[in-house]
Design a protein around this motif. Structure first.
Motif, PDB file in Angstrom:
ATOM      1  N   LEU A  42      56.885  43.203  70.737  1.00  0.00           N
ATOM      2  CA  LEU A  42      57.123  43.560  72.128  1.00  0.00           C
ATOM      3  C   LEU A  42      57.799  42.437  72.908  1.00  0.00           C
ATOM      4  O   LEU A  42      58.539  42.698  73.863  1.00  0.00           O
ATOM      5  CB  LEU A  42      55.799  43.937  72.807  1.00  0.00           C
ATOM      6  CG  LEU A  42      55.147  45.230  72.316  1.00  0.00           C
ATOM      7  CD1 LEU A  42      53.773  45.408  72.957  1.00  0.00           C
ATOM      8  CD2 LEU A  42      56.026  46.435  72.616  1.00  0.00           C
ATOM      9  N   SER A  43      57.545  41.193  72.528  1.00  0.00           N
ATOM     10  CA  SER A  43      58.130  40.060  73.245  1.00  0.00           C
ATOM     11  C   SER A  43      59.370  39.499  72.558  1.00  0.00           C
ATOM     12  O   SER A  43      59.943  38.512  73.044  1.00  0.00           O
ATOM     13  CB  SER A  43      57.081  38.946  73.393  1.00  0.00           C
ATOM     14  OG  SER A  43      56.627  38.515  72.119  1.00  0.00           O
ATOM     15  N   TRP A  44      59.797  40.108  71.435  1.00  0.00           N
ATOM     16  CA  TRP A  44      60.929  39.555  70.702  1.00  0.00           C
ATOM     17  C   TRP A  44      62.217  39.637  71.522  1.00  0.00           C
ATOM     18  O   TRP A  44      63.074  38.758  71.436  1.00  0.00           O
ATOM     19  CB  TRP A  44      61.106  40.285  69.378  1.00  0.00           C
ATOM     20  CG  TRP A  44      62.386  39.917  68.672  1.00  0.00           C
ATOM     21  CD1 TRP A  44      63.465  40.704  68.427  1.00  0.00           C
ATOM     22  CD2 TRP A  44      62.709  38.627  68.147  1.00  0.00           C
ATOM     23  NE1 TRP A  44      64.430  40.010  67.765  1.00  0.00           N
ATOM     24  CE2 TRP A  44      64.006  38.720  67.580  1.00  0.00           C
ATOM     25  CE3 TRP A  44      62.041  37.413  68.092  1.00  0.00           C
ATOM     26  CZ2 TRP A  44      64.634  37.642  66.976  1.00  0.00           C
ATOM     27  CZ3 TRP A  44      62.671  36.332  67.493  1.00  0.00           C
ATOM     28  CH2 TRP A  44      63.943  36.453  66.936  1.00  0.00           C
ATOM     29  N   GLY A  45      62.385  40.678  72.311  1.00  0.00           N
ATOM     30  CA  GLY A  45      63.588  40.798  73.125  1.00  0.00           C
ATOM     31  C   GLY A  45      63.748  39.631  74.075  1.00  0.00           C
ATOM     32  O   GLY A  45      64.848  39.080  74.214  1.00  0.00           O
ATOM     33  N   TYR A  46      62.650  39.234  74.710  1.00  0.00           N
ATOM     34  CA  TYR A  46      62.720  38.081  75.619  1.00  0.00           C
ATOM     35  C   TYR A  46      63.002  36.793  74.854  1.00  0.00           C
ATOM     36  O   TYR A  46      63.805  35.964  75.290  1.00  0.00           O
ATOM     37  CB  TYR A  46      61.407  37.957  76.389  1.00  0.00           C
ATOM     38  CG  TYR A  46      61.240  36.629  77.077  1.00  0.00           C
ATOM     39  CD1 TYR A  46      61.998  36.291  78.183  1.00  0.00           C
ATOM     40  CD2 TYR A  46      60.320  35.686  76.596  1.00  0.00           C
ATOM     41  CE1 TYR A  46      61.854  35.071  78.809  1.00  0.00           C
ATOM     42  CE2 TYR A  46      60.172  34.471  77.216  1.00  0.00           C
ATOM     43  CZ  TYR A  46      60.937  34.165  78.324  1.00  0.00           C
ATOM     44  OH  TYR A  46      60.803  32.946  78.917  1.00  0.00           O
TER      45      TYR A  46
END
Length: 325
Positions: free
Chosen positions: A311-315
């Motif tokens: 879920l935080s990989w995009g950031y």
């Protein structure tokens, strides 16, 4: 005599950075700087490895074993069972339902927190100094209250016998239908109360962070756009939002992580009358697993870590690209 240093810059090929040829003296200086930097970082890296790295590796290893409290007491080694814990987790338990429930709750909480937080921040810019102080104090009080204390307070507000909400509903409807009505027994009303508690405590963080970011927007640009007849929504989307994009991205990622890891509020409400089997989220489900079933609980922990990383990989990817520029 002065020593000169020659730098040869080679023409970069498309898609590559320009290469710079350094003198031996310059390369030696950079190596010393690198060693100095690593020596300063080494204490923090060692602490991080001991406090985070070792437990994470141990959790991954235990997730592939049948490690239980029996092995711990008897001092015996657990047996390696491969992916059996993960297979049982998704086929022979209610973990898939808990996972979907947690993801749905996370989406609702994140949308509400971000929406109300940004709206409150924009409202604070339009208030007078006195009212801004009053609103800030109210937000700070909600934010500073411990989650368990907040849950107890809201639990009394929605209490079956002495709750203010039941009394207000009876007063508005002119009946006694809401007497002894339990808000925590039904899963939908349980999550309604839970959403109120979490949003009430999470909005202040989003509001204060966004309000600080709004101070970076040049007033001259907003005034010029207003004189040109730009609609308030267009002014926010095309002028204000680009200045807030990096801040809101960080806040969004933090909200996703925090809302997926909620535990205290859910557990406290379950203790006041909620049905754990129908209201468990990932945190409480992990806590309520069989006592001493370290292998299966480690598998749940690994799944949660992978989910949070995804879920935080995009950031993370966006941050790395910005650092390369």
């Amino acid at each position: 005599m002065s020593e000169t240093r020659a730098l040869t810059v080679r023409r970069p090929s498309p898609g590559r950075r320009p290469t710079v040829s350094l003198t031996p003296r310059e390369r030696s200086r950079r190596r010393r700087e690198a060693r100095g930097a690593w020596s300063l970082l080494s204490p923090s890296l060692i602490i991080l490895g001991v406090m985070v790295g070792y437990p994470a590796v141990l959790m991954v290893i235990q997730s592939f074993t049948d490690y239980t409290v029996k092995n711990k007491v008897q001092g015996t080694l657990p047996a390696f069972i491969g992916l059996e814990n993960y297979i049982d987790l998704f086929t022979q338990s209610d973990f898939p339902a808990v996972l979907m429930r947690s993801l749905g709750l996370m989406v609702v909480l994140t949308v509400l927190n971000m929406t109300f937080g940004v709206l409150v921040a924009v409202l604070m810019t339009r208030l007078s100094r006195a009212w801004r102080i009053v609103v800030s104090i109210g937000l700070l009080l909600a934010w500073a209250m411990p989650p368990l204390t907040a849950t107890v307070v809201w639990g009394w507000i929605f209490d079956t016998q002495y709750g203010v909400v039941n009394w207000a509903m009876n007063t508005l409807t002119g009946t006694t239908d809401w007497t002894n009505h339990s808000w925590l027994l039904n899963p939908w009303s349980f999550f309604f109360v839970l959403t109120i508690i979490i949003v009430w405590q999470s909005v202040p963080f989003v509001a204060f962070t966004t309000y600080a970011g709004l101070g970076q927007v040049p007033g001259e640009v907003l005034e010029a756009a207003s004189l040109d007849g730009a609609h308030p929504w267009k002014r926010f989307w095309f002028i204000v939002f680009p200045y807030l994009r990096s801040i809101l991205t960080v806040v969004l990622v933090l909200q996703i992580i925090w809302n997926l890891r909620i535990f205290t509020q859910v557990y406290a409400l379950q203790s006041r009358g909620g049905l754990a089997s129908e209201t468990n989220v990932l945190g409480t489900y992990l806590f309520r697993q069989g006592v001493g079933e370290f292998g299966s609980t480690a598998a749940i922990g690994v799944v949660m870590v992978i989910l949070l990383l995804a879920l935080s990989w995009g950031y993370v990817r966006t941050t790395l690209k910005e650092e390369e520029l």
